[in-house]
Every structure is written in C-alpha cells, then in structure tokens.
Design an enzyme around this catalytic site. Structure first.
Site, PDB file in Angstrom:
ATOM      1  N   VAL A 293      10.166   7.038   3.638  1.00  0.00           N
ATOM      2  CA  VAL A 293       9.815   8.339   3.068  1.00  0.00           C
ATOM      3  C   VAL A 293      10.130   8.353   1.570  1.00  0.00           C
ATOM      4  O   VAL A 293       9.286   8.726   0.746  1.00  0.00           O
ATOM      5  CB  VAL A 293      10.542   9.478   3.825  1.00  0.00           C
ATOM      6  CG1 VAL A 293      10.466  10.783   3.077  1.00  0.00           C
ATOM      7  CG2 VAL A 293       9.962   9.621   5.236  1.00  0.00           C
ATOM      8  N   GLU A 294      11.320   7.941   1.203  1.00  0.00           N
ATOM      9  CA  GLU A 294      11.732   7.925  -0.209  1.00  0.00           C
ATOM     10  C   GLU A 294      10.874   6.969  -1.034  1.00  0.00           C
ATOM     11  O   GLU A 294      10.423   7.305  -2.134  1.00  0.00           O
ATOM     12  CB  GLU A 294      13.194   7.505  -0.305  1.00  0.00           C
ATOM     13  CG  GLU A 294      13.734   7.455  -1.712  1.00  0.00           C
ATOM     14  CD  GLU A 294      14.278   8.791  -2.190  1.00  0.00           C
ATOM     15  OE1 GLU A 294      14.384   8.959  -3.421  1.00  0.00           O
ATOM     16  OE2 GLU A 294      14.579   9.656  -1.356  1.00  0.00           O
ATOM     17  N   THR A 295      10.630   5.788  -0.507  1.00  0.00           N
ATOM     18  CA  THR A 295       9.889   4.762  -1.249  1.00  0.00           C
ATOM     19  C   THR A 295       8.451   5.185  -1.514  1.00  0.00           C
ATOM     20  O   THR A 295       7.962   5.079  -2.650  1.00  0.00           O
ATOM     21  CB  THR A 295       9.924   3.423  -0.490  1.00  0.00           C
ATOM     22  OG1 THR A 295      11.288   3.016  -0.340  1.00  0.00           O
ATOM     23  CG2 THR A 295       9.141   2.349  -1.219  1.00  0.00           C
TER      24      THR A 295
ATOM     25  N   SER B 148       8.295   8.302  -3.897  1.00  0.00           N
ATOM     26  CA  SER B 148       8.649   7.910  -5.268  1.00  0.00           C
ATOM     27  C   SER B 148       7.542   7.090  -5.918  1.00  0.00           C
ATOM     28  O   SER B 148       7.275   7.228  -7.117  1.00  0.00           O
ATOM     29  CB  SER B 148       9.956   7.120  -5.268  1.00  0.00           C
ATOM     30  OG  SER B 148      11.022   7.935  -4.858  1.00  0.00           O
TER      31      SER B 148
END
Length: 148
Positions: free
Chosen positions: A70-72, A75
């Site tokens: 999710v973060e990768t 971002s």
C-alpha cells in the site's frame, strides 16, 4: 537511439514500470517480491506471490506485507504526479486486512483521492486471483517542494 531513450529520467514521472522495478532491486519491496506492472501519475498497479516466507506464525500472509505494498504503490503514484517539483513522503498509512491469504498471486491498484499543494491522499485496493478484496488502504503523502 532517440533523445528520450538516452536522457536519464529526471523524476518518477519519467519512469516506466520496468525502470521502477530495476531501481527497486535490493529494496524491501524487492524482498517481498513486489513487481510494479503499471506506473503513472493517476494509477499504479503491482503484483506479488504469497509464499511461506511472507507468512506470519498463523500460516497466513503477514499484514506488514500488505502495508508495504500500500505504501509503496501510493508513494510511487504520488511521486509521479508531483514530479520535478520535489519529493513526497508518507505521513500516514491506514491498511485494513479484509481476508486472510495463504498462497496465490495478489494484485494491487493505487489511485488518488485528493492531490493538493501540500498533501495527497491515495487509496490502494488489493485483490486475489478471483477478484476478491483482500485489503484496502489509504496513504497520506506530504509534498516537499525543492528549496529554491
């Protein structure tokens, strides 16, 4: 070769999915097997295979893998949109785990909910091979403009 092929990318907006995977070699995203399959300022997609190395002791995929994906992806999309204006950093990641997974290939799609001057909000939906939702996350990104 054309100028586009020889010129080095100046921002995430200039990178293809293949280039992102190449520069990600040796990173945590690479360690979990995440492969970006589509990358752009309005949508980023990726996939990975759930293996026993990604399990928690209960024999299901560790939630940290989902949070990492999710973060990768959020971002990556936020960086592609913000482009040469500066960099973006995650300031909040809220990921809900909806269904346990022991094996198979999962896919994730990140799309923007809000893109402002100082912050962005992206959502990421993770699905299994049958199209069932496995997780849903939101990432708030801080836009950090380059100093003049």
């Amino acid at each position: 070769m054309t100028e586009q092929q020889t010129r080095p990318p100046t921002s995430m907006a200039d990178l293809s999915a293949e280039q992102i995977n190449e520069i990600s070699k040796g990173t945590f995203a690479d360690l979990i097997g995440l492969r970006v399959t589509e990358a752009g300022p309005d949508r980023v997609c990726g996939e990975w295979t759930v293996t026993p190395q990604l399990h928690q002791p209960a024999g299901i995929q560790n939630g940290g893998v989902l949070c990492t994906v999710v973060e990768t992806l959020a971002s990556t999309g936020g960086s592609a949109w913000y482009g040469e204006r500066g960099v973006v950093v995650g300031v909040n990641n809220s990921t809900d785990f909806l269904r346990a997974v022991r094996e198979g290939t999962l896919t994730a799609e990140a799309t923007p909910l809000h893109r402002g001057g100082m912050q962005q909000l992206w959502q990421v939906v993770v699905t299994d091979e049958g199209g069932r939702k496995i997780a849903h996350g939101q990432v708030r990104l801080q836009n950090l403009p380059h100093r003049a």
